[in-house]
Enzyme design. Structure first.
Site, PDB file in Angstrom:
ATOM      1  N   GLU A  43       7.028   4.801   7.800  1.00 45.56           N
ATOM      2  CA  GLU A  43       8.042   5.646   7.170  1.00 45.56           C
ATOM      3  C   GLU A  43       7.552   7.084   7.145  1.00 45.56           C
ATOM      4  O   GLU A  43       6.369   7.352   7.416  1.00 45.56           O
ATOM      5  CB  GLU A  43       8.332   5.155   5.753  1.00 45.56           C
ATOM      6  CG  GLU A  43       7.122   5.155   4.847  1.00 45.56           C
ATOM      7  CD  GLU A  43       7.430   4.576   3.481  1.00 45.56           C
ATOM      8  OE1 GLU A  43       6.662   4.862   2.545  1.00 45.56           O
ATOM      9  OE2 GLU A  43       8.430   3.843   3.336  1.00 45.56           O
ATOM     10  N   HIS A  75       7.436   9.927  -1.831  1.00 42.71           N
ATOM     11  CA  HIS A  75       6.143   9.336  -2.157  1.00 42.71           C
ATOM     12  C   HIS A  75       5.100  10.438  -2.308  1.00 42.71           C
ATOM     13  O   HIS A  75       5.203  11.513  -1.719  1.00 42.71           O
ATOM     14  CB  HIS A  75       5.703   8.362  -1.057  1.00 42.71           C
ATOM     15  CG  HIS A  75       6.546   7.127  -0.993  1.00 42.71           C
ATOM     16  ND1 HIS A  75       6.563   6.194  -1.988  1.00 42.71           N
ATOM     17  CD2 HIS A  75       7.418   6.690  -0.055  1.00 42.71           C
ATOM     18  CE1 HIS A  75       7.390   5.219  -1.681  1.00 42.71           C
ATOM     19  NE2 HIS A  75       7.928   5.509  -0.501  1.00 42.71           N
TER      20      HIS A  75
END
Length: 227
Positions: free
Chosen positions: A68, A106
């Site tokens: 990702e 994140h």
């Protein structure tokens, strides 16, 4: 969702691990092991570690790598695959259509966004570092099949399994007999009696004499008495 099989999964996303495993199971492709690495800046393991583990695992035939946006673990994995991995790898990178410069949120992606330059890297635009498109390019450059969507993963895995089956196919029995070298006769062993020649049917072979009997031509005659 999961079923035993021979496909290994390594993923940075726990949710995508479930999705990919379910897609493989629906296609009749079970899993040997599924590993979630996490995507924070400090992780317990990395792609390279588990790529090596699965490459040496006798119960795994194909490896599925799930990445990702954020960081450069997928680019490092691509380099490691090219140098050290023999088994086929299929990859899926989430966030392929995320606009350049955007991050999922994140912690690792946030840190990467705040670092304009890193040692050993070319001077690229800030939004380019960690982008999904850069990861896809890195993996494809080393021969990894990258799926555009999760539903494409089983098809790519089946294609890799078909290649493995073709490469390891054993020749059929007639082919093996045709390729076998003729064994020369052993001069120390008694040879069988000659038989009728197939190439020349008119030519007959000598029959082996029977044991215990004397032929008429070789039997000695008694001398006649003169009286």
């Amino acid at each position: 969702m999961y079923q035993p099989g021979r496909i290994g999964i390594i993923s940075r996303s726990s949710t995508l691990t479930f999705e990919v495993a379910a897609a493989l199971t629906q296609a009749g492709l079970g899993q040997s092991i599924c590993v979630g690495l996490g995507s924070e800046s400090i992780t317990g393991s990395i792609f390279a570690q588990w790529l090596q583990q699965l490459d040496e695992d006798d119960t795994t035939d194909v490896i599925v790598l799930i990445g990702e946006p954020g960081g450069d673990e997928e680019e490092k994995a691509a380099t490691y695959i090219q140098a050290s991995i023999d088994k086929p790898v299929v990859a899926y990178i989430a966030g392929l259509h995320v606009p350049s410069g955007s991050y999922i949120g994140h912690l690792g992606a946030i840190i990467a966004a705040q670092s304009p330059r890193r040692p050993g890297r070319s001077q690229r635009a800030l939004g380019e570092f960690g982008a999904a498109t850069a990861k896809v390019d890195a993996l494809r450059q080393v021969g990894v099949a990258v799926a555009d969507r999760i539903s494409d993963i089983p098809k790519l895995v089946q294609a890799e399994l078909a290649k493995l089956a073709t490469a390891t196919a054993v020749p059929s029995a007639p082919d093996l007999e045709a390729e076998a070298d003729p064994v020369p006769p052993d001069p120390t062993q008694p040879q069988p009696a000659a038989t009728l020649s197939k190439s020349n049917p008119t030519k007959t072979a000598k029959a082996a004499p029977k044991r215990g009997r004397v032929s008429r031509t070789s039997r000695s005659r008694r001398p006649r008495s003169s009286s």
